[in-house]
Motif scaffolding. Structure first.
Motif: not given
Length: 163
Positions: A2-4, A6-7, A29-31, A33-35
């Motif tokens: 999911i973080s990939r 979002i990036q 960005r942090s690993m 939390s999603v902002q």
């Protein structure tokens, strides 16, 4: 995973905003939390925003040259007309013309006096309206009979051939 995604979305959003002339202020960005990202928009098309460190942005304003009135109408010339009178002497009129209209010398003033005496009136000078009004008032204060008229009303040369 999911973080990939979002990036990738953030990268796509950044690319789109840079292509449109705006910049994106990137959040920290942090690993874990999603902002969401925020977009900084400029006040007008003439300004661009440039991001710097720690979320501070600098506004750069393009210098453009604006033409005040490109199609400005050319100002119409006006004639200052001296009328003949049987009261003032040539010397007095010459002195008054030289005093009020600084560009006239005694010789040119004498020629204007001779023409005024012979024809009844003569053109003293051609200039823009405000200046013509000032010359007219100055010569009237000297006691001379003077008027102004638009240059287009006359035919001929500077001396007003149609006078």
């Amino acid at each position: 995973m999911i973080s990939r995604a979002i990036q990738t979305l953030l990268l796509l959003a950044t690319w789109l905003t840079l292509a449109s002339g705006f910049s994106v202020v990137q959040p920290h960005r942090s690993m874990f939390s999603v902002q969401s990202s925020t977009t900084s928009l400029s006040m007008s098309d003439m300004e661009r925003s440039r991001s710097t460190k720690k979320g501070v942005s600098t506004i750069i304003q393009d210098k453009t040259e604006t033409k005040a009135e490109e199609q400005k109408k050319k100002e119409e010339l006006w004639r200052v007309i001296l009328h003949n009178d049987e009261v003032h002497t040539f010397n007095y009129v010459i002195r008054s013309l030289c005093k009020v209209i600084g560009t006239l010398d005694r010789k040119a003033s004498f020629e204007i006096c001779v023409q005024t005496h012979g024809n009844g009136k003569a053109t003293v000078t051609k200039t823009w309206k405000k200046q013509a009004e000032q010359y007219c008032l100055g010569l009237q204060r000297q006691g001379l009979t003077v008027s102004i008229s638009p240059d287009q009303d006359f035919e001929g040369g500077h001396s007003g051939g149609g006078l």
